[in-house]
Design a protein around this motif. Structure first.
Motif, PDB file in Angstrom:
ATOM      1  N   LEU A 222       0.848  -1.188   0.000  1.00 30.38           N
ATOM      2  CA  LEU A 222       0.000   0.000   0.000  1.00 30.38           C
ATOM      3  C   LEU A 222       0.881   1.234   0.000  1.00 30.38           C
ATOM      4  O   LEU A 222       1.672   1.450   0.927  1.00 30.38           O
ATOM      5  N   LEU A 223       0.755   2.045  -1.041  1.00 34.45           N
ATOM      6  CA  LEU A 223       1.471   3.318  -1.122  1.00 34.45           C
ATOM      7  C   LEU A 223       0.568   4.412  -0.582  1.00 34.45           C
ATOM      8  O   LEU A 223      -0.418   4.799  -1.214  1.00 34.45           O
ATOM      9  N   ALA A 224       0.886   4.902   0.600  1.00 37.49           N
ATOM     10  CA  ALA A 224       0.129   5.982   1.238  1.00 37.49           C
ATOM     11  C   ALA A 224       1.126   7.011   1.751  1.00 37.49           C
ATOM     12  O   ALA A 224       1.130   7.379   2.925  1.00 37.49           O
ATOM     13  N   CYS A 225       1.986   7.445   0.843  1.00 36.01           N
ATOM     14  CA  CYS A 225       3.131   8.285   1.220  1.00 36.01           C
ATOM     15  C   CYS A 225       3.021   9.705   0.684  1.00 36.01           C
ATOM     16  O   CYS A 225       4.033  10.369   0.431  1.00 36.01           O
ATOM     17  N   GLY A 226       1.798  10.187   0.521  1.00 35.11           N
ATOM     18  CA  GLY A 226       1.591  11.574   0.142  1.00 35.11           C
ATOM     19  C   GLY A 226       1.722  11.824  -1.347  1.00 35.11           C
ATOM     20  O   GLY A 226       1.978  10.916  -2.148  1.00 35.11           O
ATOM     21  N   GLY A 227       1.551  13.092  -1.699  1.00 33.12           N
ATOM     22  CA  GLY A 227       1.640  13.499  -3.086  1.00 33.12           C
ATOM     23  C   GLY A 227       3.014  14.037  -3.432  1.00 33.12           C
ATOM     24  O   GLY A 227       4.021  13.647  -2.836  1.00 33.12           O
ATOM     25  N   PHE A 228       3.054  14.981  -4.378  1.00 37.25           N
ATOM     26  CA  PHE A 228       4.330  15.553  -4.798  1.00 37.25           C
ATOM     27  C   PHE A 228       4.392  17.033  -4.414  1.00 37.25           C
ATOM     28  O   PHE A 228       4.996  17.851  -5.104  1.00 37.25           O
ATOM     29  N   GLU A 458     -12.393   0.851  -6.834  1.00 38.44           N
ATOM     30  CA  GLU A 458     -13.119   1.021  -5.577  1.00 38.44           C
ATOM     31  C   GLU A 458     -12.537   0.204  -4.420  1.00 38.44           C
ATOM     32  O   GLU A 458     -12.949   0.370  -3.268  1.00 38.44           O
ATOM     33  N   LYS A 459     -11.556  -0.654  -4.713  1.00 39.94           N
ATOM     34  CA  LYS A 459     -10.866  -1.401  -3.661  1.00 39.94           C
ATOM     35  C   LYS A 459      -9.462  -0.862  -3.419  1.00 39.94           C
ATOM     36  O   LYS A 459      -8.659  -1.497  -2.750  1.00 39.94           O
ATOM     37  N   ALA A 460      -9.199   0.320  -3.980  1.00 40.65           N
ATOM     38  CA  ALA A 460      -7.901   0.992  -3.853  1.00 40.65           C
ATOM     39  C   ALA A 460      -6.795   0.267  -4.604  1.00 40.65           C
ATOM     40  O   ALA A 460      -5.612   0.493  -4.359  1.00 40.65           O
ATOM     41  N   ARG A 461      -7.159  -0.616  -5.539  1.00 42.82           N
ATOM     42  CA  ARG A 461      -6.171  -1.315  -6.350  1.00 42.82           C
ATOM     43  C   ARG A 461      -5.719  -0.401  -7.493  1.00 42.82           C
ATOM     44  O   ARG A 461      -6.538   0.162  -8.201  1.00 42.82           O
ATOM     45  N   VAL A 462      -4.434  -0.265  -7.646  1.00 38.10           N
ATOM     46  CA  VAL A 462      -3.885   0.607  -8.691  1.00 38.10           C
ATOM     47  C   VAL A 462      -4.125  -0.018 -10.056  1.00 38.10           C
ATOM     48  O   VAL A 462      -3.991  -1.240 -10.244  1.00 38.10           O
ATOM     49  N   ASP A 468      -6.542  -1.996 -16.372  1.00 40.70           N
ATOM     50  CA  ASP A 468      -6.442  -3.270 -15.665  1.00 40.70           C
ATOM     51  C   ASP A 468      -5.753  -3.072 -14.317  1.00 40.70           C
ATOM     52  O   ASP A 468      -4.874  -2.202 -14.169  1.00 40.70           O
ATOM     53  N   VAL A 469      -6.127  -3.905 -13.356  1.00 39.07           N
ATOM     54  CA  VAL A 469      -5.521  -3.838 -12.033  1.00 39.07           C
ATOM     55  C   VAL A 469      -4.085  -4.343 -12.091  1.00 39.07           C
ATOM     56  O   VAL A 469      -3.785  -5.345 -12.747  1.00 39.07           O
ATOM     57  N   ILE A 470      -3.184  -3.640 -11.407  1.00 37.13           N
ATOM     58  CA  ILE A 470      -1.822  -4.118 -11.221  1.00 37.13           C
ATOM     59  C   ILE A 470      -1.831  -4.963  -9.953  1.00 37.13           C
ATOM     60  O   ILE A 470      -1.965  -4.437  -8.847  1.00 37.13           O
ATOM     61  N   PRO A 471      -1.736  -6.271 -10.068  1.00 39.72           N
ATOM     62  CA  PRO A 471      -1.885  -7.133  -8.890  1.00 39.72           C
ATOM     63  C   PRO A 471      -0.869  -6.796  -7.794  1.00 39.72           C
ATOM     64  O   PRO A 471       0.310  -6.539  -8.070  1.00 39.72           O
ATOM     65  N   GLY A 472      -1.365  -6.764  -6.574  1.00 38.46           N
ATOM     66  CA  GLY A 472      -0.487  -6.561  -5.427  1.00 38.46           C
ATOM     67  C   GLY A 472      -0.191  -5.120  -5.089  1.00 38.46           C
ATOM     68  O   GLY A 472       0.523  -4.849  -4.116  1.00 38.46           O
ATOM     69  N   LEU A 473      -0.706  -4.164  -5.860  1.00 35.88           N
ATOM     70  CA  LEU A 473      -0.396  -2.756  -5.614  1.00 35.88           C
ATOM     71  C   LEU A 473      -1.660  -1.974  -5.292  1.00 35.88           C
ATOM     72  O   LEU A 473      -2.649  -2.017  -6.031  1.00 35.88           O
ATOM     73  N   TYR A 474      -1.601  -1.222  -4.191  1.00 34.32           N
ATOM     74  CA  TYR A 474      -2.715  -0.403  -3.718  1.00 34.32           C
ATOM     75  C   TYR A 474      -2.193   1.007  -3.423  1.00 34.32           C
ATOM     76  O   TYR A 474      -0.995   1.206  -3.183  1.00 34.32           O
ATOM     77  N   SER A 497     -10.562  10.454   3.039  1.00 33.28           N
ATOM     78  CA  SER A 497     -10.320   9.680   1.821  1.00 33.28           C
ATOM     79  C   SER A 497      -9.135   8.744   1.998  1.00 33.28           C
ATOM     80  O   SER A 497      -9.178   7.572   1.599  1.00 33.28           O
ATOM     81  N   SER A 498      -8.069   9.260   2.583  1.00 33.03           N
ATOM     82  CA  SER A 498      -6.888   8.445   2.814  1.00 33.03           C
ATOM     83  C   SER A 498      -7.216   7.253   3.704  1.00 33.03           C
ATOM     84  O   SER A 498      -6.855   6.106   3.400  1.00 33.03           O
ATOM     85  N   ALA A 499      -7.926   7.522   4.790  1.00 41.98           N
ATOM     86  CA  ALA A 499      -8.265   6.456   5.733  1.00 41.98           C
ATOM     87  C   ALA A 499      -9.210   5.436   5.109  1.00 41.98           C
ATOM     88  O   ALA A 499      -9.031   4.216   5.260  1.00 41.98           O
ATOM     89  N   ALA A 500     -10.224   5.905   4.382  1.00 47.18           N
ATOM     90  CA  ALA A 500     -11.228   5.000   3.821  1.00 47.18           C
ATOM     91  C   ALA A 500     -10.632   4.059   2.790  1.00 47.18           C
ATOM     92  O   ALA A 500     -10.884   2.843   2.803  1.00 47.18           O
ATOM     93  N   PHE A 501      -9.828   4.598   1.867  1.00 47.59           N
ATOM     94  CA  PHE A 501      -9.302   3.726   0.815  1.00 47.59           C
ATOM     95  C   PHE A 501      -8.140   2.871   1.310  1.00 47.59           C
ATOM     96  O   PHE A 501      -7.916   1.774   0.797  1.00 47.59           O
ATOM     97  N   ALA A 502      -7.426   3.319   2.323  1.00 47.79           N
ATOM     98  CA  ALA A 502      -6.438   2.444   2.957  1.00 47.79           C
ATOM     99  C   ALA A 502      -7.146   1.265   3.619  1.00 47.79           C
ATOM    100  O   ALA A 502      -6.682   0.114   3.546  1.00 47.79           O
TER     101      ALA A 502
END
Length: 527
Positions: A222-228, A458-462, A468-474, A497-502
């Motif tokens: 799970l990448l939840a490390c902010g924006g740019f 909707e499952k936070a899958r990238v 297409d979903v990139i397996p294993g990446l959120y 938003s951050s909390a919900a999709f995490a």
């Protein structure tokens, strides 16, 4: 770099990158479901921009809000959102509305977490909005109860208090809760890149103490490390002429997760968007969050007002952008006010706004504040047309006398009135600018973080460029392209938003864990 076979230094079910609200929620939710988890933070302080914030989460129909007596329903929230976004059937919108109350209920079961509802209006006064809002906020945290953690949490931007409050409290409370789990939580671990095996993300490479560490993630990263926010090159590429120097985002938000996703083919969206806010330039060298003005007017390079100065901050920021497109300078504006306002409230919108008597010398010495005996002289000193500024103030003073802003309807929205104490005047947001000397402070377009990032379902899958979903990446938070698009619905939408999709990401990983659907790789290729 050419592909190399790597061996894992560490292995977990879930790897979380970042330490803001979304990352902390994910780590806690994963451990609750029996998943082993490692959370890594590249700086030496936890919390990211969450620690700077009010810590609010905007979740319609959550139990804290309902228990406080708020009359809210999912249908009311959908009316509000759909009326603005024009998309009733958005899967991400539905996922957010469903996940929020579920997440809050789970968090409230944890003895280390507690939230309260604050009557803070929704940011648009449209059908389905609530004039007293839907935002919930963390309860204060006694510093003595987290004495061993407090030095690891990023300090807030507001003046210090005895208890930890707002976002500072939120981060400390989550860290306290995580100390009672088996989660591995580390500072000084810099995420560098994703590790792939047969098209699936199976782990990461991080840097710690100058050494590479390969960490496997059995069920997902799970990448939840902010924006740019703080990456000058990315800001100039996607949001020129902005460079990030006025951003209120945390220093570590340099687009690491977004770049890593792009490197393996992830799609991006909304890269020109941020959670905008006007910022007040001051002697600290950067901008400070400006909201809840008690008086004054904000004028552009032509010496004219261009919006209701009491608008919610993101909406005012968008007015600055819209005005800049006309060719008149708006990204650097001025707030003009008088001695009476300064004596009563301090510098409008500054961290010292509630502390009249603040030392003004650093403000004058740095050129952040200008003073003059007359409006004509003030205009000349700050490079504005004198006649235009005088006419603007005269017109505004006429509105203040009768309590009606005919140009921008200031004071007619519940949000406008939230920060204004009851006063004798007809409209408390309209105070005449009449008592010299007069002052001007610099207002710039700032932000609370960028909101463009990796496209997710909707499952936070990238997702990749083909959808297409990139397996294993959120992804979650500002690493994820915001489900809210160009809108900021109410207090706590970014953190919510951050909390919900995490949370949704962890639910998906846990489901996959239960079904044993994730392939196991002893080694992998790093791309």
């Amino acid at each position: 770099m050419p592909p190399n076979t790597v061996k894992w230094d560490e292995e977990y079910d879930v790897v979380v990158v970042g330490s803001g609200a979304g990352a902390l929620v994910a780590a806690l939710a994963a451990t609750k479901r029996g998943l082993s988890v490692a959370l890594i933070e590249k700086t030496d302080l936890y919390g990211g921009t969450t620690a700077y914030s009010g810590g609010g989460m905007w979740f319609p129909n959550n139990e804290v809000e309902i228990n406080a007596g708020v009359a809210d329903t999912p249908d009311l929230a959908r009316e509000y959102l759909a009326g603005l976004m024009g998309d009733v059937a958005s899967p991400l919108m539905d996922a957010y509305l469903e996940a929020g109350p579920q997440l809050v209920a789970e968090l409230m079961q944890n003895p280390d977490l507690d939230f309260w509802w604050m009557p803070f209006p929704d940011y648009y006064n449209t059908p389905g909005s609530l004039p007293r809002g839907r935002g919930i906020f963390p309860e204060e945290q006694a510093a003595v109860e987290v004495a061993d953690l407090v030095d690891t949490v990023r300090e807030p931007l507001w003046p210090p208090t005895d208890p930890l409050i707002w976002g500072h409290s939120m981060v400390a409370r989550f860290l306290k809760a995580l100390t009672k789990t088996d989660a591995v939580v580390r500072r000084g671990f810099a995420f560098e890149e994703l590790v792939l095996a047969e098209g699936r993300v199976v782990g990461i490479r991080a840097e710690s103490g100058g050494e590479s560490v390969f960490i496997r993630a059995e069920h997902g990263v799970l990448l939840a490390c902010g924006g740019f926010d703080r990456d000058r090159e990315m800001r100039q590429r996607y949001q020129a002429p902005l460079t990030g120097e006025w951003s209120l985002g945390a220093p570590g938000n340099t687009g690491d997760g977004i770049r890593a996703g792009i490197a393996i083919g992830a799609a991006t969206d909304l890269m020109d968007q941020s959670w905008w806010t006007p910022g007040l330039l001051g002697p600290t060298g950067g901008a400070s969050f400006l909201q809840g003005l008690h008086g004054g007017v904000i004028v552009n390079g032509a010496g004219e007002r261009y919006a209701n100065e009491c608008l919610p901050y993101d909406r005012f920021g968008r007015e600055m952008l819209k005005g800049q497109a006309t060719g008149v300078e708006h990204l650097t504006s001025h707030i003009v006010f008088d001695q009476e306002l300064l004596d009563t409230y301090g510098i409008p919108g500054s961290p010292d706004a509630l502390y009249p008597g603040v030392d003004l010398e650093p403000w004058f010495d740095g050129g952040y504040l200008t003073k003059a005996d007359t409006l004509e002289e003030l205009a000349q000193l700050i490079g504005l047309p004198s006649n235009a500024l005088v006419a603007t103030v005269d017109r505004f003073n006429g509105f203040a006398k009768v309590g009606v802003d005919l140009d921008f309807q200031r004071g007619e929205d519940p949000y406008d009135l939230f920060f204004v104490a009851p006063v004798e005047s007809i409209n408390g947001t309209l105070k005449q600018i009449r008592t010299g000397p007069f002052y001007a402070a610099k207002v710039v377009l700032s932000d609370l973080g960028t909101k463009g990032g990796l496209v997710c379902d909707e499952k936070a899958r990238v997702q990749d460029l083909s959808g297409d979903v990139i397996p294993g990446l959120y992804a979650a938070g500002n690493t994820m392209a915001a489900w809210s698009g160009e809108f900021y619905f109410g207090p706590g939408v970014p953190i919510g938003s951050s909390a919900a999709f995490a949370y949704l990401a962890v639910l998906d990983m846990a489901q996959r864990s239960a079904s044993n659907s994730s392939p196991h790789f002893e080694s992998a290729d790093i791309n």
